[in-house]
Design an enzyme around this catalytic site. Structure first.
Site, short mmCIF file in Angstrom:
data_model
loop_
_atom_site.label_atom_id
_atom_site.label_comp_id
_atom_site.label_asym_id
_atom_site.label_seq_id
_atom_site.Cartn_x
_atom_site.Cartn_y
_atom_site.Cartn_z
N HIS A 127 0.11 7.60 1.59
CA HIS A 127 -0.53 8.59 2.47
C HIS A 127 0.60 9.45 3.04
O HIS A 127 1.73 8.98 3.19
CB HIS A 127 -1.22 7.80 3.59
CG HIS A 127 -2.08 8.60 4.51
ND1 HIS A 127 -1.56 9.34 5.55
CD2 HIS A 127 -3.42 8.77 4.58
CE1 HIS A 127 -2.54 9.91 6.21
NE2 HIS A 127 -3.69 9.58 5.65
N ASP A 204 2.16 -0.48 5.09
CA ASP A 204 1.14 0.36 5.69
C ASP A 204 -0.21 -0.33 5.43
O ASP A 204 -0.73 -0.30 4.31
CB ASP A 204 1.20 1.75 5.05
CG ASP A 204 0.01 2.62 5.41
OD1 ASP A 204 -0.93 2.13 6.05
OD2 ASP A 204 0.02 3.81 5.03
N GLN A 207 -5.45 0.58 5.25
CA GLN A 207 -6.67 0.30 4.48
C GLN A 207 -6.87 -1.19 4.22
O GLN A 207 -7.98 -1.63 4.00
CB GLN A 207 -6.63 1.05 3.14
CG GLN A 207 -6.65 2.56 3.27
CD GLN A 207 -7.93 3.08 3.91
OE1 GLN A 207 -8.99 2.49 3.81
NE2 GLN A 207 -7.82 4.22 4.58
N LYS A 230 -10.05 2.13 11.93
CA LYS A 230 -10.49 1.76 10.57
C LYS A 230 -10.97 0.30 10.52
O LYS A 230 -11.38 -0.19 9.47
CB LYS A 230 -9.36 1.99 9.57
CG LYS A 230 -9.01 3.48 9.41
CD LYS A 230 -7.97 3.67 8.36
CE LYS A 230 -7.27 5.00 8.44
NZ LYS A 230 -8.02 6.12 7.86
N CYS A 368 -5.05 13.22 1.94
CA CYS A 368 -3.68 13.12 2.49
C CYS A 368 -2.75 12.41 1.52
O CYS A 368 -1.84 11.66 1.93
CB CYS A 368 -3.66 12.41 3.84
SG CYS A 368 -4.50 13.32 5.12
C1 LIG Z 1 -3.19 4.33 3.77
C2 LIG Z 1 -3.17 5.09 5.06
N1 LIG Z 1 -2.03 5.17 5.76
C3 LIG Z 1 -1.96 5.82 6.92
C4 LIG Z 1 -3.06 6.44 7.46
C5 LIG Z 1 -2.93 7.13 8.77
O1 LIG Z 1 -3.73 6.51 9.71
P1 LIG Z 1 -3.97 7.15 11.16
O2 LIG Z 1 -4.39 8.58 10.89
O3 LIG Z 1 -5.05 6.32 11.74
O4 LIG Z 1 -2.68 7.08 11.88
C6 LIG Z 1 -4.26 6.39 6.77
C7 LIG Z 1 -5.46 7.10 7.28
O5 LIG Z 1 -6.31 7.51 6.54
C8 LIG Z 1 -4.33 5.69 5.55
O6 LIG Z 1 -5.46 5.58 4.87
#
Ligand SMILES: Cc1ncc(COP(=O)(O)O)c(C=O)c1O
Length: 410
Positions: A127, A204, A207, A230, A368
């Protein structure tokens, strides 16, 4: 639909008030859970109870409300610790979300430890929030960012990672499960291999935390970041786990109240963990309500949730493949309940709009993950992602909806 043993999906749905609403005159079919999940009544009520019953600033007050608020706030830290199997609450830092957790590590750890020529490894699946903070700190410190390639199905190529790994590698930051495709990365193998060359690893978990059983001690990762919104919790709150020894050696991310022990104009000493990384008044209400979300998941049982989501994923994959011209991107065995697809000759945005007209919420675009889309040779996909409250009937609605889209646009 078949009810999973032990899980009554219809009574679970009743705990989510938003699922009763209509969109464009049709019952809402919410399939955008990878972007954010809906919130059960217990989470919504926890917010109201705090504001109506014991709203106060935490930690410094000696009055009753401050004590109640502090106790509730710290109770979430303990529940978060259990949720990811950390050994101590000192290793649980409240953040705004995954993005802030990664930025905290990139700037605090990166600024102190990286030097010119050092290497950071990420993957093509990341992401943007696990790319840009590393690009920024790499540029600042003269370090190099190396990227693990993926197969045409979006699978992490482990041999390529091994090839990139060397004594120059100082940090590996890897997504556990891809938000764009759902594929699960071999994080345990990566962590062990990275440690063998002395590199630290951040996972990370944005998900994975809602779908997979997480035990940071078994994984042995140095950091694990995820977002409350999430995991059926509120927006604006997240968790960063860090190993105690690593966090202790790091400088604070931000300066301000709460993170200090002693301040004078000749210098400042910092507070103990985890407060050293929590400058200023935190997001008290949302942290408190996040506990209700963790309890909701634990109460249902992650294994039972995963089983239900797997049923949905398998059914949806087979049904979607019946649609002529539809291709699933990331059609692999080992994945969480996310399905990305493209339909021949139809732009994902048109699919999103036409499904919305039928009350069906999916996400469209690059999710993203622009570098991943570029690698796969596409500009974007349509993505349906499932949560515990989704049903087989909703998948049928999606499939019927997509046939209608095809009829309208072909
Ligand atoms: C794999 C992954 N990493 C990071 C993020 C960023 O999360 P946040 O916007 O809640 O900080 C997301 C959000 O969609 C994500 O799916």
């Amino acid at each position: 639909m078949t009810l999973q043993k032990g899980l009554d999906i219809y009574s679970i749905r009743n705990q989510f008030p938003i699922l009763a609403r209509e969109v464009k005159g049709k019952p809402l079919v919410y399939l955008d859970n990878a972007a954010t999940s809906q919130k059960p009544t217990v989470v919504i009520d926890a917010l109201t109870e705090y504001y109506a019953g014991f709203n106060a600033n935490i930690h410094r007050g000696i009055h009753t409300l401050a004590e109640e608020a502090t106790a509730a706030f710290e109770a979430t830290r303990e529940t978060a610790r259990q949720f990811i199997g950390a050994s101590s609450t000192e290793e649980i830092i409240f953040t705004r979300g995954t993005t802030e957790g990664i930025n905290l590590v990139a700037s605090s750890w990166g600024r102190a430890n990286l030097k010119p020529g050092d290497e950071i490894i990420i993957s093509t699946l990341e992401h943007h929030s696990n790319i840009v903070p590393w690009q920024m700190i790499a540029a600042e410190k003269g370090a190099l960012l190396k990227v693990v390639p993926v197969t045409d199905e979006g699978e992490f190529i482990y041999e390529a990672f091994e090839h990139l790994l060397s004594a120059k590698t100082k940090f590996v930051s890897l997504v556990h499960a891809s938000n764009a495709l759902g594929v699960i990365n071999p994080v345990k193998k990566v962590i062990d291999a990275a440690h063998a060359v002395g590199a630290l690893v951040l996972i990370d978990g944005a998900q994975s935390s809602v779908h997979l059983d997480i035990n940071v001690q078994e994984l042995d990762c140095d950091f694990f970041a995820f977002s409350g919104h999430k995991v059926y919790g509120p927006t604006g709150v997240g968790i960063l786990f860090g190993k105690r020894a690593v966090l202790e050696a790091m400088n604070p991310y931000q300066g301000g109240g709460e993170m200090i022990r002693e301040v004078s104009f000749s210098g400042t000493t910092f507070n103990d963990l985890p407060y050293k990384f929590e400058a200023g008044t935190p997001n008290i209400a949302d942290v408190i309500a996040l506990k209700a979300a963790f309890d909701f998941i634990t109460g249902l049982g992650k294994a039972a949730i995963a089983q239900h989501e797997h049923t949905l994923l398998t059914y949806a994959s087979s049904q979607l493949k019946e649609i002529p011209g539809l291709r699933i991107i990331g059609d692999v065995e080992n994945k969480v309940s996310v399905i990305s697809f493209i339909l021949d000759g139809i732009h994902p945005q048109d699919i999103g709009i036409l499904l919305d007209n039928q009350g069906i919420a999916v996400r469209t675009g690059h999710h993203c993950t622009q570098p991943l889309m570029h690698r796969l040779g596409i500009s974007g996909t349509s993505r349906a992602s499932f949560a515990v409250y989704n049903t087989i009937e909703e998948i049928d609605a999606l499939v019927i909806g997509l046939f209608k889209v095809k009829k309208m646009l072909s």
